[in-house]
Design a protein around this motif. Sequence first.
Motif, PDB file in Angstrom:
ATOM      1  N   GLU A  55       0.762  -1.406   0.064  1.00 33.85           N
ATOM      2  CA  GLU A  55       0.088   0.011   0.013  1.00 33.85           C
ATOM      3  C   GLU A  55       0.870   1.400   0.052  1.00 33.85           C
ATOM      4  O   GLU A  55       0.565   2.271  -0.479  1.00 33.85           O
ATOM      5  N   GLU A  85      -5.314   4.172   2.394  1.00 30.03           N
ATOM      6  CA  GLU A  85      -4.065   3.234   2.291  1.00 30.03           C
ATOM      7  C   GLU A  85      -3.224   3.496   3.408  1.00 30.03           C
ATOM      8  O   GLU A  85      -2.493   2.272   3.726  1.00 30.03           O
ATOM      9  N   HIS A  88      -4.680   1.908   6.449  1.00 32.23           N
ATOM     10  CA  HIS A  88      -4.688   0.632   6.291  1.00 32.23           C
ATOM     11  C   HIS A  88      -3.301  -0.076   6.668  1.00 32.23           C
ATOM     12  O   HIS A  88      -3.205  -1.212   7.188  1.00 32.23           O
ATOM     13  N   HIS A 174     -11.237  -2.941   6.032  1.00 34.92           N
ATOM     14  CA  HIS A 174     -10.288  -2.644   4.862  1.00 34.92           C
ATOM     15  C   HIS A 174     -11.134  -2.816   3.712  1.00 34.92           C
ATOM     16  O   HIS A 174     -10.981  -2.309   2.801  1.00 34.92           O
ATOM     17  N   GLU A 178     -11.804  -0.446   0.565  1.00 34.48           N
ATOM     18  CA  GLU A 178     -11.266  -0.593  -0.622  1.00 34.48           C
ATOM     19  C   GLU A 178     -12.172  -0.657  -1.786  1.00 34.48           C
ATOM     20  O   GLU A 178     -11.985  -0.175  -2.904  1.00 34.48           O
TER      21      GLU A 178
END
Length: 292
Positions: A55, A85, A88, A174, A178
């Motif tokens: 990421e 990101e 994450h 997550h 996404e």
Amino acid sequence: MTIGQDIKPIDAYPRVRRMRFRFGQPEPMTHHFVQDDIPLTHLISVLSGAFPPGEESFIRSVRKFSGEITDPVLKKRVAGFIGQEAVHGQQHRALNDQLIEMGFPIVRAFTFEPGARRERALITVENLVPRQVHLAVTALAEHYTSTLAARVLGSEAIQDIPGDPEVWNLLNWHAFEELEHKSVAFDVYRATGGSETVRIVLMAGTYALTIPVVSLGVAASILSDPRSWRPIKVMRQSIRLYRGPIVKGLMKEIRPYMRPGFHPDDVDTAALLEHWRQELFGARGELNDRIG
Ligand SMILES: [Fe+2]
Ligand SMILES: [Fe+2]
């Protein structure tokens, strides 16, 4: 050059949520944290290990164009993409620290701090290829993550797999984000004149290698963990994994990306996204108390 002028406005920008998950609290995680399923535990570990460096590379690829994006809508979407990101990566690092402590050596192999030699090597490789190619890799990776995300969030059979609840919370959050940002890198690629041929050829190569490379990664992870040396059980569970709701049919869903003219929004995930927005972050959302 003005980038993104022709991109249609979207209803909402990807929203950055500063999540804080509590892995191993109050109860410590069990070693095979997907209930006693060795290959699936290792598949999730390998993915979690790969996410932070991956990421961070996606963020760098998009930033290579940030100075040229003047369209305010695309600018905000890119900012949301980068912010999501980054979080994450942080939260998977938190899980990865737990996994390393629990004895998952493959996760350690993926883990490197910003500025470490392996990160510098990765950046050197990224800078050897044209920035459009780096961005095309990000766009195709985003197709993988959003396809997998739609499966995870859209399948009751997957949601019913018993596992560590906080790991599931992380994966659902997550997956949800996404889907929120699934077309951002693609739109930057297209708006900057990214070639369809390069995009499709890169996906064709990646497509052919996906199952072998991921299977090798999972096998290496299992071999590096003596607590997983149960060959008959691993064989039986691996067959179940390949035939089960996570893997079966996944590659077929990746294929449309190789069609000229494809756009991530061709796959309608709006209803799924709305359902999970309520589920996770609505008035009684399950993860509201994880937002830091
Ligand atoms: Fe992500
Ligand atoms: Fe993503």
